[in-house]
Design a protein around this motif. Structure first.
Motif, PDB file in Angstrom:
ATOM      1  N   TYR A   5      72.233   9.497  41.430  1.00 32.59           N
ATOM      2  CA  TYR A   5      71.726  10.098  42.663  1.00 32.59           C
ATOM      3  C   TYR A   5      72.823  10.031  43.723  1.00 32.59           C
ATOM      4  O   TYR A   5      73.234   8.946  44.114  1.00 32.59           O
ATOM      5  CB  TYR A   5      70.470   9.330  43.110  1.00 32.59           C
ATOM      6  CG  TYR A   5      69.957   9.621  44.502  1.00 32.59           C
ATOM      7  CD1 TYR A   5      70.163  10.853  45.130  1.00 32.59           C
ATOM      8  CD2 TYR A   5      69.219   8.668  45.197  1.00 32.59           C
ATOM      9  CE1 TYR A   5      69.674  11.116  46.399  1.00 32.59           C
ATOM     10  CE2 TYR A   5      68.718   8.926  46.478  1.00 32.59           C
ATOM     11  CZ  TYR A   5      68.956  10.139  47.067  1.00 32.59           C
ATOM     12  OH  TYR A   5      68.469  10.408  48.341  1.00 32.59           O
TER      13      TYR A   5
ATOM     14  N   LYS B   5      73.452  10.001  47.149  1.00 35.28           N
ATOM     15  CA  LYS B   5      72.516   9.716  48.237  1.00 35.28           C
ATOM     16  C   LYS B   5      73.165   9.866  49.605  1.00 35.28           C
ATOM     17  O   LYS B   5      74.105   9.138  49.932  1.00 35.28           O
ATOM     18  CB  LYS B   5      72.031   8.274  48.044  1.00 35.28           C
ATOM     19  CG  LYS B   5      71.012   7.801  49.023  1.00 35.28           C
ATOM     20  CD  LYS B   5      70.546   6.401  48.632  1.00 35.28           C
ATOM     21  CE  LYS B   5      69.448   5.938  49.570  1.00 35.28           C
ATOM     22  NZ  LYS B   5      68.845   4.691  49.082  1.00 35.28           N
TER      23      LYS B   5
ATOM     24  N   ARG C 185      62.484  11.415  48.007  1.00 34.02           N
ATOM     25  CA  ARG C 185      63.158  10.142  47.714  1.00 34.02           C
ATOM     26  C   ARG C 185      62.673   9.450  46.458  1.00 34.02           C
ATOM     27  O   ARG C 185      63.459   8.950  45.660  1.00 34.02           O
ATOM     28  CB  ARG C 185      62.947   9.199  48.888  1.00 34.02           C
ATOM     29  CG  ARG C 185      64.201   8.860  49.618  1.00 34.02           C
ATOM     30  CD  ARG C 185      63.928   7.909  50.732  1.00 34.02           C
ATOM     31  NE  ARG C 185      63.478   6.608  50.213  1.00 34.02           N
ATOM     32  CZ  ARG C 185      63.174   5.576  50.984  1.00 34.02           C
ATOM     33  NH1 ARG C 185      63.238   5.697  52.286  1.00 34.02           N
ATOM     34  NH2 ARG C 185      62.797   4.441  50.459  1.00 34.02           N
ATOM     35  N   ASN C 186      61.344   9.422  46.284  1.00 33.69           N
ATOM     36  CA  ASN C 186      60.771   8.730  45.117  1.00 33.69           C
ATOM     37  C   ASN C 186      61.272   9.297  43.805  1.00 33.69           C
ATOM     38  O   ASN C 186      61.380   8.575  42.824  1.00 33.69           O
ATOM     39  CB  ASN C 186      59.241   8.812  45.137  1.00 33.69           C
ATOM     40  CG  ASN C 186      58.663   7.892  46.176  1.00 33.69           C
ATOM     41  OD1 ASN C 186      59.340   6.939  46.584  1.00 33.69           O
ATOM     42  ND2 ASN C 186      57.453   8.179  46.617  1.00 33.69           N
TER      43      ASN C 186
ATOM     44  N   TYR D  45      64.290  11.045  43.480  1.00 32.59           N
ATOM     45  CA  TYR D  45      65.735  10.804  43.403  1.00 32.59           C
ATOM     46  C   TYR D  45      66.046   9.346  43.026  1.00 32.59           C
ATOM     47  O   TYR D  45      66.978   9.076  42.265  1.00 32.59           O
ATOM     48  CB  TYR D  45      66.402  11.098  44.747  1.00 32.59           C
ATOM     49  CG  TYR D  45      66.382  12.547  45.197  1.00 32.59           C
ATOM     50  CD1 TYR D  45      66.377  13.594  44.281  1.00 32.59           C
ATOM     51  CD2 TYR D  45      66.401  12.875  46.551  1.00 32.59           C
ATOM     52  CE1 TYR D  45      66.390  14.918  44.707  1.00 32.59           C
ATOM     53  CE2 TYR D  45      66.420  14.198  46.985  1.00 32.59           C
ATOM     54  CZ  TYR D  45      66.414  15.211  46.064  1.00 32.59           C
ATOM     55  OH  TYR D  45      66.430  16.508  46.490  1.00 32.59           O
ATOM     56  N   GLU D  46      65.235   8.429  43.577  1.00 32.48           N
ATOM     57  CA  GLU D  46      65.515   6.995  43.369  1.00 32.48           C
ATOM     58  C   GLU D  46      65.284   6.560  41.925  1.00 32.48           C
ATOM     59  O   GLU D  46      65.617   5.448  41.553  1.00 32.48           O
ATOM     60  CB  GLU D  46      64.661   6.129  44.320  1.00 32.48           C
ATOM     61  CG  GLU D  46      64.860   6.396  45.798  1.00 32.48           C
ATOM     62  CD  GLU D  46      66.057   5.675  46.402  1.00 32.48           C
ATOM     63  OE1 GLU D  46      66.731   4.949  45.672  1.00 32.48           O
ATOM     64  OE2 GLU D  46      66.300   5.884  47.613  1.00 32.48           O
ATOM     65  N   GLN D  47      64.685   7.442  41.136  1.00 38.52           N
ATOM     66  CA  GLN D  47      64.475   7.094  39.723  1.00 38.52           C
ATOM     67  C   GLN D  47      65.738   7.280  38.871  1.00 38.52           C
ATOM     68  O   GLN D  47      65.750   6.945  37.692  1.00 38.52           O
ATOM     69  CB  GLN D  47      63.364   7.953  39.126  1.00 38.52           C
ATOM     70  CG  GLN D  47      61.984   7.642  39.684  1.00 38.52           C
ATOM     71  CD  GLN D  47      60.943   8.572  39.099  1.00 38.52           C
ATOM     72  OE1 GLN D  47      60.906   8.807  37.901  1.00 38.52           O
ATOM     73  NE2 GLN D  47      60.098   9.119  39.955  1.00 38.52           N
TER      74      GLN D  47
ATOM     75  N   SER E 258      72.414   4.930  42.004  1.00 39.98           N
ATOM     76  CA  SER E 258      72.581   5.676  43.258  1.00 39.98           C
ATOM     77  C   SER E 258      73.976   5.434  43.805  1.00 39.98           C
ATOM     78  O   SER E 258      74.499   4.322  43.717  1.00 39.98           O
ATOM     79  CB  SER E 258      71.591   5.174  44.317  1.00 39.98           C
ATOM     80  OG  SER E 258      70.283   5.492  43.951  1.00 39.98           O
TER      81      SER E 258
END
Ligand code: S3P
Length: 172
Positions: free
Chosen positions: A99, A101, A141-142, A144-146, A150
């Motif tokens: 990700y 970020k 976000r939820n 992407y954060e998987q 990051s």
């Protein structure tokens, strides 16, 4: 194994993925370009002519098509790809994912000058853009954060991001 870069619009997925692919001597695939090629229309024209739901269906179909190909590759997805259908599950299962970020300020600064080709933000004023991105990032976000890992993009050059990715890719 495929290496996949995900992240919001303007986070540099395509640019960084292209460099990473070259550094690793792997093919580079950009999902948006793949869709444009297959549909013979720009992303903007697909949204205008057929709507976002059609785009999301095609996006998911072509993601699967690419992931089914045996060859290793570095893949840059669209900003929304991980957030629809079961795409994020597939990404986690079939690839090593990163990700990219970015904070709201970084993303806003980058997108302000390149809104036109992006149908989701093309009609927004600069003020509306900041609010839209803040809300949208929060919603996404939820997903992407998987990603497996990051990497913060704030205040980093393409070269710095590439070096960081190369270290992380090799470690796995
Ligand atoms: C989208 C991002 C775009 C493109 C489409 C929708 C999104 O890709 O797939 O306009 O929903 O965030 P980039 O992130 O490469 O701009």
């Amino acid at each position: 194994m495929k290496i996949i870069l995900i992240g919001y619009m303007g986070s540099g997925k395509s640019t960084v993925a292209k460099e990473l692919a070259a550094a690793l001597s792997l093919p580079f695939i950009d999902l948006d370009d793949y869709i444009v090629d297959k549909e013979k229309k720009s992303i903007k024209d697909i949204f205008e002519a057929k709507g976002e739901i059609y785009f999301r269906l095609q996006e998911s179909k072509y993601l699967k098509e690419i992931l089914e190909q045996e060859t290793d590759a570095v893949l840059a997805l669209g900003g929304g790809t991980p957030c629809y259908a079961n795409n994020m599950e597939l990404i986690k299962k079939e690839s090593q994912s990163f990700y990219l970020k970015g904070g709201i300020a970084t993303i806003c600064n980058r997108l302000r000058s390149e809104k036109q080709q992006r149908p989701l933000i093309a009609s927004l004023s600069d003020e509306q853009l900041t609010e839209f991105i803040a809300k949208h990032l929060f919603e996404r976000r939820n997903f992407y954060e998987q990603a497996d890992q990051s990497i913060s993009i704030d205040n980093k050059s393409i070269h710095e991001l590439l070096q960081e990715l190369l270290v992380k890719v090799k470690k796995n």
